[in-house]
Motif scaffolding. Sequence first.
Motif, PDB file in Angstrom:
ATOM      1  N   TRP A  59       9.857  48.321   6.508  1.00 48.67           N
ATOM      2  CA  TRP A  59      11.043  49.130   6.159  1.00 48.67           C
ATOM      3  C   TRP A  59      10.802  49.959   4.909  1.00 48.67           C
ATOM      4  N   ASN A  60      10.042  49.387   3.956  1.00 49.98           N
ATOM      5  CA  ASN A  60       9.654  50.161   2.780  1.00 49.98           C
ATOM      6  C   ASN A  60       8.514  51.097   3.144  1.00 49.98           C
ATOM      7  N   ASP A  61       8.871  52.327   3.464  1.00 45.99           N
ATOM      8  CA  ASP A  61       7.838  53.316   3.779  1.00 45.99           C
ATOM      9  C   ASP A  61       6.760  53.366   2.700  1.00 45.99           C
ATOM     10  N   GLY A  62       7.211  53.191   1.473  1.00 49.39           N
ATOM     11  CA  GLY A  62       6.305  53.354   0.341  1.00 49.39           C
ATOM     12  C   GLY A  62       5.321  52.208   0.156  1.00 49.39           C
ATOM     13  N   TYR A  88      17.982  51.161  -4.215  1.00 49.68           N
ATOM     14  CA  TYR A  88      17.790  51.903  -2.981  1.00 49.68           C
ATOM     15  C   TYR A  88      19.012  51.522  -2.156  1.00 49.68           C
ATOM     16  N   ARG A 111      13.463  54.197  13.289  1.00 49.27           N
ATOM     17  CA  ARG A 111      14.347  53.171  12.736  1.00 49.27           C
ATOM     18  C   ARG A 111      15.623  53.785  12.163  1.00 49.27           C
ATOM     19  N   ASP A 112      15.497  55.036  11.691  1.00 55.56           N
ATOM     20  CA  ASP A 112      16.604  55.627  10.939  1.00 55.56           C
ATOM     21  C   ASP A 112      17.847  55.873  11.780  1.00 55.56           C
ATOM     22  N   GLU A 166      12.225  54.312  -4.721  1.00 55.48           N
ATOM     23  CA  GLU A 166      11.711  53.029  -4.251  1.00 55.48           C
ATOM     24  C   GLU A 166      10.937  52.263  -5.325  1.00 55.48           C
TER      25      GLU A 166
HETATM   26  C1  GLC Z   1      13.654  56.301   3.744  1.00 54.84           C
HETATM   27  C2  GLC Z   1      13.210  56.312   5.192  1.00 54.84           C
HETATM   28  C3  GLC Z   1      13.555  54.989   5.836  1.00 54.84           C
HETATM   29  C4  GLC Z   1      12.921  53.870   5.041  1.00 54.84           C
HETATM   30  C5  GLC Z   1      13.413  53.911   3.605  1.00 54.84           C
HETATM   31  C6  GLC Z   1      12.729  52.912   2.720  1.00 54.84           C
HETATM   32  O1  GLC Z   1      15.030  56.279   3.668  1.00 54.84           O
HETATM   33  O2  GLC Z   1      13.800  57.349   5.899  1.00 54.84           O
HETATM   34  O3  GLC Z   1      13.071  54.964   7.154  1.00 54.84           O
HETATM   35  O4  GLC Z   1      13.233  52.638   5.631  1.00 54.84           O
HETATM   36  O5  GLC Z   1      13.145  55.191   3.065  1.00 54.84           O
HETATM   37  O6  GLC Z   1      11.383  53.216   2.577  1.00 54.84           O
END
Ligand code: GLC
Length: 782
Positions: free
Chosen positions: A475-478, A629, A359-360, A624
């Motif tokens: 999108w939120n990896d966390g 962000y 995605r990046d 996050e």
């Molecule tokens: C980081 C990751 C991105 C993600 C973002 C939010 O920037 O590289 O892919 O969407 O964090 O978690």
Amino acid sequence: MFDNGYGFFSDDYREYIIKTPKTPRPWINVISNGDYGVVVSSTGSGYSWRTHASLNRITRWNQDIIKDDWGKYIYIRDASTGFFWSPTWKPVCAEPQSFELSHGLGYSEFRTQYFDIFSRLRIFVAKNDPVEIWQLTLKNNSNKERKLSLFTYLEWNLGAAPDWHREFHRSFIETEYVEDKNCILARKRLWELVNEKGQHWNRDWEYTAFFASNITPVSAEGSKEHFIGMYGNVTSPKAVVEGKLFGVFGKWEDPIASLQHEITLKPGEEKTLIYLLGAVKTDESLEEILRIYSSKTRAEEELESVKTYWSKLLDRFSVETPDKAFDIMNNVWLKYQAISGRLWGRTAYYQTGGAYGFRDQLQDSQIFLYLDPEQTKKQIKLHAAHQFSSGIVYHWWHPLSEEGNVSGYSDDLLWLPFVTVRYLKETGDIAFLKEKVRFCDGGEGSIYEHCVRAIDNILGRFGSHGLPLIGTGDWNDGMNAVGTGEKGESVWVGHFLYGILKEFEVVCELAGDAERKEEYKIRAFELKEAINRHGWDGKWYLRAYKDSGEPVGSSQNQEGKIYLNAQTWAILNDTASDDRKRLAYESAKKYLFREYGPILFHPAYSIPDPEIGYLTRYAPGMRENGGLYTHAGTWAVLAAARMNDPNTYSIYRSFMPVYRGMEPDKYLVEPYVTPGNVDGPDSPYFGRGGWSWYTGSAAWYFIAGVEGVLGILPTWEGLKLDPKIPEDWDQVSVKRLFRGVEYRIVIKRTGRKEIIISGEKIDGDVVPPFKDRKSVDVEVHI
Ligand code: GLC
């Protein structure tokens, strides 16, 4: 311009000039030619790599933002006094008589003076060769002759970084000194990558690294022990203290590269040396590289051509507004950050990367829509080639090894159709849909097929509320634990997917796929219903449902009650009714739009929630966990523009690096690039920037400025012009390419509300594409 005590922008915006090495954090430059790269900080520290900053690091560096004491260094020693210093600052850290550092486009230049010796050190990377050039000019500003010894120092890494098991890795490195070339060579008989038989640790590092100079050194060194001295350090290395090297090379050392030069400077005299560092493959000619760049004139020409390259590329889009900070960011630095840092280098100081994030870099490649859409197309094809035939994709993959992590994230694959639509709207290149690209598990499909396989895959993964399953995150990896039980759903992916389905009704039509168009229409309708039935909390949209069915981002939650993306994308993608848009936006403004930008959610989690994921485990207010962000912050600007918020520009400005950089001791990070995050109100360091350079916010902040604030938006029909500029801006000029034609747009505040092209008023606010002209003059009266 914008002098904050530590530094300022040059008048042409193209340099950020730093006045002291002691910036609040290392302020760096990421210099890359798309293959070879260098990161250099304000202290003179940093590292080099080729193709992949983590799998193919040339020089050793350890991540330590506070000490910033790993780099490729130079020492200058005065033979008569024995005093020595470094022309950057680290590692000797002598007090400079003067210090100036320009971080420019494709180069950095230190101009410093110590003990009456002025030095100018230019560091840049050749445009088309894997070599970095250090051009060092020394001038004697004292009134007596000076005999100086120059020592360089770098530690070879050669391969995967960090080489945490140093004693293991160093055993495979061999160095030699080639006298007739003034050149140290280094090779490694081991590489982390598996070999063609799938065997681990059974492959050569397939390069030869070199460190050379144009002037013959008096001696050279390959052994760290000899240079530093046992139990010594880089601040005061034995070799420099004693003024001599031992010339030890071979396979048995802790490998470094050092060259010693002796120079004498009469009062007022200056001399220039060139050092070359790089890594070549067997089929590349080291001799040729050394020959070309050892020439002072040729090296200077190369730097000029690097500068011209960047200027020409970046100047394809330009803007002039009453706010110079806006112009600085959008004319120069955001584009440079997105290209040099994110797409080419893919590395910086807070994150040393090298891999491609599915995605990046797709999102980053949107920057090229404005400069060279062919590059966006190339990026789309590269990512499509990392998709499986089922539609799923790699979350990230490594160039060089082609290893990757198959994604369980629900949004990754959708960025492919998303960016493809952006490319099509920009270029009108509908034929691209037919271009064939292989799937990574075999077979091939057109770009159209790649896109619909991604969409169809997600359409086949819905949960009990009729919303897309969140999988191992979105999108939120966390948010990596919300849906691991395959029940949790994402309201945000719902908004995101809805927008893509609506766009694909057009794309399906263009591809002649009526059946799918109909299906997407129905699914979009149902999705919107589900989002509004199950995703609405009363005053805002929920963010997700956990596997347990408990909502995330609800007023019922103790923490993380309201999330930004769930509101902004409801507005951007029209999943909300006008009433709900208004309510969601008001709630976001009330709880999330804070002094230093729109925070990701509120309140931050003080207690980790194992059913949400690591997002809740960061310190409250950081990254996050309830900070700004920046990447998501840019979407809030776009949403503000869509809501016709008269404060759109102040929201944009609230996290603009140039302005935030005017409080450098609070903000800490670079004023010329976007940071990944800024601490939110639940952190004791509210307003503190972090994770600079390597952030997806660079390209998006540009888009937020141009498409949000200036309101110049590519659509299927043409360029939509709907400016949201602040009240006190009377005029804005923009030069923008669109489908091969240069649009010269002037926005004027006259109160007339009309658009005039070549003297003629047009209906509506969309300027159609012109095929038969070179340029078009457009006046937008507001
Ligand atoms: C980081 C990751 C991105 C993600 C973002 C939010 O920037 O590289 O892919 O969407 O964090 O978690």
